[in-house]
Design an enzyme around this catalytic site. Structure first.
Site, PDB file in Angstrom:
ATOM      1  N   CYS A  41       0.760  -1.302  -0.068  1.00 29.61           N
ATOM      2  CA  CYS A  41       0.051  -0.140   0.052  1.00 29.61           C
ATOM      3  C   CYS A  41       0.727   1.309   0.093  1.00 29.61           C
ATOM      4  O   CYS A  41       0.261   2.271  -0.281  1.00 29.61           O
ATOM      5  CB  CYS A  41      -0.864   0.020   1.194  1.00 29.61           C
ATOM      6  SG  CYS A  41      -1.843  -1.319   1.393  1.00 29.61           S
ATOM      7  N   CYS A  87     -13.420   1.174   8.018  1.00 29.37           N
ATOM      8  CA  CYS A  87     -12.524   0.714   6.943  1.00 29.37           C
ATOM      9  C   CYS A  87     -12.537   1.309   5.885  1.00 29.37           C
ATOM     10  O   CYS A  87     -13.587   1.691   5.511  1.00 29.37           O
ATOM     11  CB  CYS A  87     -12.835  -0.829   6.989  1.00 29.37           C
ATOM     12  SG  CYS A  87     -13.025  -1.813   8.369  1.00 29.37           S
ATOM     13  N   LYS A 137     -10.220   6.789   3.749  1.00 30.53           N
ATOM     14  CA  LYS A 137     -11.379   6.420   4.227  1.00 30.53           C
ATOM     15  C   LYS A 137     -12.588   6.829   3.190  1.00 30.53           C
ATOM     16  O   LYS A 137     -13.474   6.078   3.121  1.00 30.53           O
ATOM     17  CB  LYS A 137     -11.751   6.922   5.800  1.00 30.53           C
ATOM     18  CG  LYS A 137     -12.930   6.722   6.204  1.00 30.53           C
ATOM     19  CD  LYS A 137     -13.223   5.097   6.553  1.00 30.53           C
ATOM     20  CE  LYS A 137     -14.588   4.893   6.738  1.00 30.53           C
ATOM     21  NZ  LYS A 137     -15.413   4.831   5.400  1.00 30.53           N
ATOM     22  N   HIS A 159      -8.691   3.931  -1.737  1.00 27.08           N
ATOM     23  CA  HIS A 159      -7.377   3.457  -1.617  1.00 27.08           C
ATOM     24  C   HIS A 159      -7.278   2.607  -2.671  1.00 27.08           C
ATOM     25  O   HIS A 159      -7.207   1.292  -2.522  1.00 27.08           O
ATOM     26  CB  HIS A 159      -7.475   2.837  -0.224  1.00 27.08           C
ATOM     27  CG  HIS A 159      -6.316   2.140   0.088  1.00 27.08           C
ATOM     28  ND1 HIS A 159      -4.944   2.623  -0.495  1.00 27.08           N
ATOM     29  CD2 HIS A 159      -5.753   1.181   0.998  1.00 27.08           C
ATOM     30  CE1 HIS A 159      -3.984   2.130   0.134  1.00 27.08           C
ATOM     31  NE2 HIS A 159      -4.552   1.158   0.764  1.00 27.08           N
TER      32      HIS A 159
END
Length: 386
Positions: free
Chosen positions: A85, A208, A330, A334
């Site tokens: 990531c 998440c 958030k 992502h």
């Protein structure tokens, strides 16, 4: 050896979310956006740095030459970079180092990812490959579970509640509503977070970040090149990288991420500033607890007080330190290969007056922090307006 002064000259990004175009197409779209923003021609680019993690899911790896060819500069060397990531920030760091060393005058940095088409089961499996797979992924420890362990430890160790974590999500969604390229443009409340499905206790669905497709791109150059092409550029005044034990079980504490602290210390030292000088920060909030821990590891708040700061509104758009004005992972989304570069695009737009309704007032210095997995690798960069 004296290094060149490095600048961000332009930035471009696709919308984040579920995208129908191929990974090659979205990578090209973001790259063209950055080139046009910088006011340069593709032929002026001397190298390309492309970050991507799961290109195999879209049947395209070795993206660098594909991007260069699509831009009409197939002779231009490129490097494809994977660091889970944190790939985007590592790609940016490599580009920064090469420009600072004088190897190139101007380079392209593009991060890209497409994962929504593979389905939740396969996408979750792909993500697990970024962990220390022998000890974690293979044993059934998903990233929600690993970050839930961090969250449980934090709530146990400090004066914090699940509602405090929820306030991070609420704040980032408020910012994301103001970002036309964000994945989840929807205001939520503390109750919405608390009432959402439990994913891995104490983390709930709204704690998440989503799986997202997307691409982001910037042009990095030396200051001489920047001055010759535009007045709208920002300086990169600090850059640092750090590492942590790959598996969560190998760490002495679950409430800090060593790689962030190491990377931040190096970046602050290079920039000649402290955390108190930063006006806004784009941080890696893959889960709400991550933003809280990040805010402490970066030095914005004392250890154990980050949740209280979020509760009190200190991290809102024009709070004492604006954290994730873009909406963060958030709300903005992502797309893991793109995330770190997308943070730089936000910093560029904030510091050149291009961020619209989500503008942080009178911002002069911005910081980006992006890590891989549970923080096994991290990069921090600091930017200053001209």
């Amino acid at each position: 050896m004296e290094r060149e002064s490095v600048c961000v000259l332009g930035g471009g990004s696709t919308k984040y979310g579920k995208l129908d175009d191929s990974i090659s197409d979205i990578t090209l779209q973001a790259s063209v956006g950055a080139i046009e923003s910088a006011g340069i021609e593709p032929k002026e680019i001397e190298a390309g740095y492309i970050s991507n993690v799961f290109g195999v899911a879209d049947k395209q790896v070795h993206l660098g030459p594909v991007v260069m060819s699509n831009l009409g500069i197939s002779e231009c060397p490129s490097l494809s970079i994977e660091s889970a990531c944190g790939s985007g920030s590592v790609s940016f760091r490599e580009a920064f180092a090469n420009v600072a060393a004088g190897f190139y005058d101007a380079v392209l940095v593009t991060g890209t990812e497409k994962v929504t088409h593979t389905g939740t089961d396969w996408t979750t499996t792909y993500f697990s490959y970024c962990s220390d797979f022998f000890y974690e992924g293979q044993a059934g420890a998903s990233f929600p579970g690993l970050f839930a362990s961090m969250a449980r430890a934090y709530l146990h160790e400090f004066d914090a509640t699940e509602e405090d974590l929820a306030s991070v999500a609420v704040k980032n969604h408020e910012n994301g509503v103001l970002n036309p390229k964000a994945h989840l443009r929807k205001k939520i409340s503390i109750d919405d977070v608390m009432d959402s499905a439990v994913v891995a206790s104490p983390l709930k669905l709204y704690d998440c970040c989503p799986f997202s497709d997307g691409a982001s791109s910037v042009i990095l150059c030396n200051e001489k090149f920047a001055k010759e092409h535009s007045k709208d550029y920002v300086k990169v005044i600090g850059s640092g990288r750090g590492g942590s034990p790959a598996a969560l079980q190998g760490r002495e504490q679950l409430t800090t991420i060593p790689s962030t602290r190491i990377a931040a210390e190096a970046a602050y030292k290079m920039a000649g500033i402290t955390a108190k000088d930063v006006d806004f920060a784009e941080v890696h909030d893959c889960f709400t607890v991550a933003e809280v821990v990040d805010s402490e590891d970066l030095g914005f708040f004392e250890k154990g007080t980050g949740a209280t700061a979020a509760r009190n509104g200190d991290t809102k758009l024009n709070g004492s330190i604006s954290i994730n004005p873009s909406g963060g992972l958030k709300s903005k989304g992502h797309p893991i290969g793109a995330t770190g570069v997308g943070q730089v695009v936000e910093a560029f737009e904030q510091l050149t007056g291009k961020s619209g309704e989500r503008t942080v007032n009178d911002a002069k210095i911005g910081l980006t922090q992006n890590f891989g997995a549970t923080g096994a690798s991290c990069a921090v960069h600091i930017f200053e307006s001209v």
